[in-house]
Write a protein that holds these residues in place. Sequence first.
Motif, PDB file in Angstrom:
ATOM      1  N   UNK A 101     -56.113  26.195  11.202  1.00 45.23           N
ATOM      2  CA  UNK A 101     -54.768  25.619  11.279  1.00 45.23           C
ATOM      3  C   UNK A 101     -54.335  25.450  12.739  1.00 45.23           C
ATOM      4  N   UNK A 102     -54.561  26.483  13.537  1.00 43.07           N
ATOM      5  CA  UNK A 102     -54.092  26.440  14.924  1.00 43.07           C
ATOM      6  C   UNK A 102     -54.928  25.511  15.793  1.00 43.07           C
ATOM      7  N   UNK A 103     -56.244  25.501  15.609  1.00 42.30           N
ATOM      8  CA  UNK A 103     -57.047  24.604  16.439  1.00 42.30           C
ATOM      9  C   UNK A 103     -56.784  23.147  16.099  1.00 42.30           C
ATOM     10  N   UNK A 104     -56.412  22.865  14.860  1.00 44.11           N
ATOM     11  CA  UNK A 104     -55.988  21.507  14.509  1.00 44.11           C
ATOM     12  C   UNK A 104     -54.600  21.198  15.070  1.00 44.11           C
ATOM     13  N   UNK A 105     -53.749  22.210  15.102  1.00 42.66           N
ATOM     14  CA  UNK A 105     -52.365  21.998  15.558  1.00 42.66           C
ATOM     15  C   UNK A 105     -52.288  21.816  17.074  1.00 42.66           C
ATOM     16  N   UNK A 106     -53.236  22.419  17.788  1.00 36.49           N
ATOM     17  CA  UNK A 106     -53.259  22.331  19.249  1.00 36.49           C
ATOM     18  C   UNK A 106     -54.594  21.719  19.693  1.00 36.49           C
ATOM     19  N   UNK A 107     -54.819  20.457  19.388  1.00 40.58           N
ATOM     20  CA  UNK A 107     -56.138  19.850  19.628  1.00 40.58           C
ATOM     21  C   UNK A 107     -56.492  19.709  21.105  1.00 40.58           C
ATOM     22  N   UNK A 108     -55.484  19.667  21.980  1.00 40.73           N
ATOM     23  CA  UNK A 108     -55.760  19.446  23.395  1.00 40.73           C
ATOM     24  C   UNK A 108     -56.556  20.603  24.004  1.00 40.73           C
ATOM     25  N   UNK A 109     -56.537  21.781  23.374  1.00 39.58           N
ATOM     26  CA  UNK A 109     -57.278  22.929  23.905  1.00 39.58           C
ATOM     27  C   UNK A 109     -58.770  22.838  23.599  1.00 39.58           C
ATOM     28  N   UNK A 110     -59.157  21.976  22.674  1.00 38.98           N
ATOM     29  CA  UNK A 110     -60.576  21.752  22.341  1.00 38.98           C
ATOM     30  C   UNK A 110     -61.271  23.051  21.922  1.00 38.98           C
ATOM     31  N   UNK A 111     -60.589  23.837  21.094  1.00 38.37           N
ATOM     32  CA  UNK A 111     -61.185  25.074  20.596  1.00 38.37           C
ATOM     33  C   UNK A 111     -61.857  24.892  19.237  1.00 38.37           C
ATOM     34  N   UNK A 112     -61.863  23.676  18.726  1.00 40.33           N
ATOM     35  CA  UNK A 112     -62.551  23.377  17.482  1.00 40.33           C
ATOM     36  C   UNK A 112     -62.547  21.880  17.250  1.00 40.33           C
ATOM     37  N   UNK A 113     -63.663  21.310  16.768  1.00 43.63           N
ATOM     38  CA  UNK A 113     -63.692  19.869  16.503  1.00 43.63           C
ATOM     39  C   UNK A 113     -62.670  19.473  15.450  1.00 43.63           C
ATOM     40  N   UNK A 114     -62.068  18.313  15.646  1.00 46.73           N
ATOM     41  CA  UNK A 114     -61.098  17.803  14.691  1.00 46.73           C
ATOM     42  C   UNK A 114     -61.797  17.049  13.567  1.00 46.73           C
ATOM     43  N   UNK A 115     -61.077  16.811  12.502  1.00 46.67           N
ATOM     44  CA  UNK A 115     -61.630  16.071  11.373  1.00 46.67           C
ATOM     45  C   UNK A 115     -62.149  14.717  11.848  1.00 46.67           C
ATOM     46  N   UNK A 116     -63.400  14.422  11.500  1.00 51.56           N
ATOM     47  CA  UNK A 116     -64.024  13.172  11.905  1.00 51.56           C
ATOM     48  C   UNK A 116     -64.821  13.255  13.185  1.00 51.56           C
ATOM     49  N   UNK A 117     -64.687  14.357  13.930  1.00 50.94           N
ATOM     50  CA  UNK A 117     -65.431  14.523  15.172  1.00 50.94           C
ATOM     51  C   UNK A 117     -66.773  15.204  14.907  1.00 50.94           C
ATOM     52  N   UNK A 118     -67.779  14.938  15.759  1.00 51.69           N
ATOM     53  CA  UNK A 118     -69.060  15.627  15.623  1.00 51.69           C
ATOM     54  C   UNK A 118     -68.875  17.147  15.704  1.00 51.69           C
ATOM     55  N   UNK A 119     -69.586  17.850  14.869  1.00 50.51           N
ATOM     56  CA  UNK A 119     -69.512  19.307  14.870  1.00 50.51           C
ATOM     57  C   UNK A 119     -68.468  19.877  13.931  1.00 50.51           C
ATOM     58  N   UNK A 120     -67.671  19.023  13.305  1.00 47.71           N
ATOM     59  CA  UNK A 120     -66.622  19.531  12.409  1.00 47.71           C
ATOM     60  C   UNK A 120     -67.223  20.321  11.236  1.00 47.71           C
ATOM     61  N   UNK A 121     -68.312  19.799  10.678  1.00 45.78           N
ATOM     62  CA  UNK A 121     -68.933  20.488   9.556  1.00 45.78           C
ATOM     63  C   UNK A 121     -69.452  21.858   9.931  1.00 45.78           C
ATOM     64  N   UNK A 122     -70.109  21.951  11.094  1.00 48.99           N
ATOM     65  CA  UNK A 122     -70.610  23.250  11.559  1.00 48.99           C
ATOM     66  C   UNK A 122     -69.454  24.204  11.839  1.00 48.99           C
ATOM     67  N   UNK A 123     -68.382  23.676  12.400  1.00 52.93           N
ATOM     68  CA  UNK A 123     -67.208  24.502  12.706  1.00 52.93           C
ATOM     69  C   UNK A 123     -66.620  25.103  11.432  1.00 52.93           C
ATOM     70  N   UNK A 124     -66.388  24.270  10.428  1.00 54.25           N
ATOM     71  CA  UNK A 124     -65.863  24.769   9.163  1.00 54.25           C
ATOM     72  C   UNK A 124     -66.823  25.766   8.531  1.00 54.25           C
ATOM     73  N   UNK A 125     -68.114  25.459   8.616  1.00 53.62           N
ATOM     74  CA  UNK A 125     -69.113  26.337   8.002  1.00 53.62           C
ATOM     75  C   UNK A 125     -69.095  27.721   8.621  1.00 53.62           C
ATOM     76  N   UNK A 126     -69.006  27.821   9.956  1.00 50.61           N
ATOM     77  CA  UNK A 126     -68.995  29.129  10.597  1.00 50.61           C
ATOM     78  C   UNK A 126     -67.707  29.894  10.301  1.00 50.61           C
TER      79      UNK A 126
END
Length: 201
Positions: free
Chosen positions: A73-98
Amino acid sequence: MPTLYHAPISRSSVIVTLIDELGADDIEIKEVTIPRQDGSGGTDPRNPHPEGKVPLLVDGSDTIRERGAIMLYLTDRYPEARMGPLNGEPGRGAYLSWLFYYQGVMEPVIILHWAQLSHPAVTASLRDFQTMIARLEETLSHQPYLLGQEYSAADLLCSGPFLWFPDLLPQIPALQDWVARCGARPSVARTAARDSAAKGA
């Protein structure tokens, strides 16, 4: 204004560290008490968590519990910090999986390993400690972080148990180096100092 309900030196400390990494100065952190394993503490009537636990994030009409969910929730809410890929970005699936692997596999397996409890039904469902370690080693043997070259909230969450309980960390260089990199983040030191000061108050 979002509000995090936090107990110093607890599972919610990782969310305080994430808030620091995000630069999310608009999030209010309210310290509450929780029942501790040593019998200290107790349920805090100021804490709106339905089970009296932490962390709990309240953002307007949204109430989010469980660390993985709060981090997403927070990494999506504060995307400018780049602490997690956003929906549609490369790596999103791996991020959710971990994030979900931590909640659904890593933490239960680590607790069972620490408590020296084992049962075939548990192993078949959750995996075992060695399988979990092998999954981490497989990923980290060829890249510095779980998602590749960049540190993310997934690293913050998944490295946490090994920082809290270093005896759990096997003698595997790739894992030891990863945990050391994650633990060396300035945000981790700032949260530890904050929590220590709050516990001593």
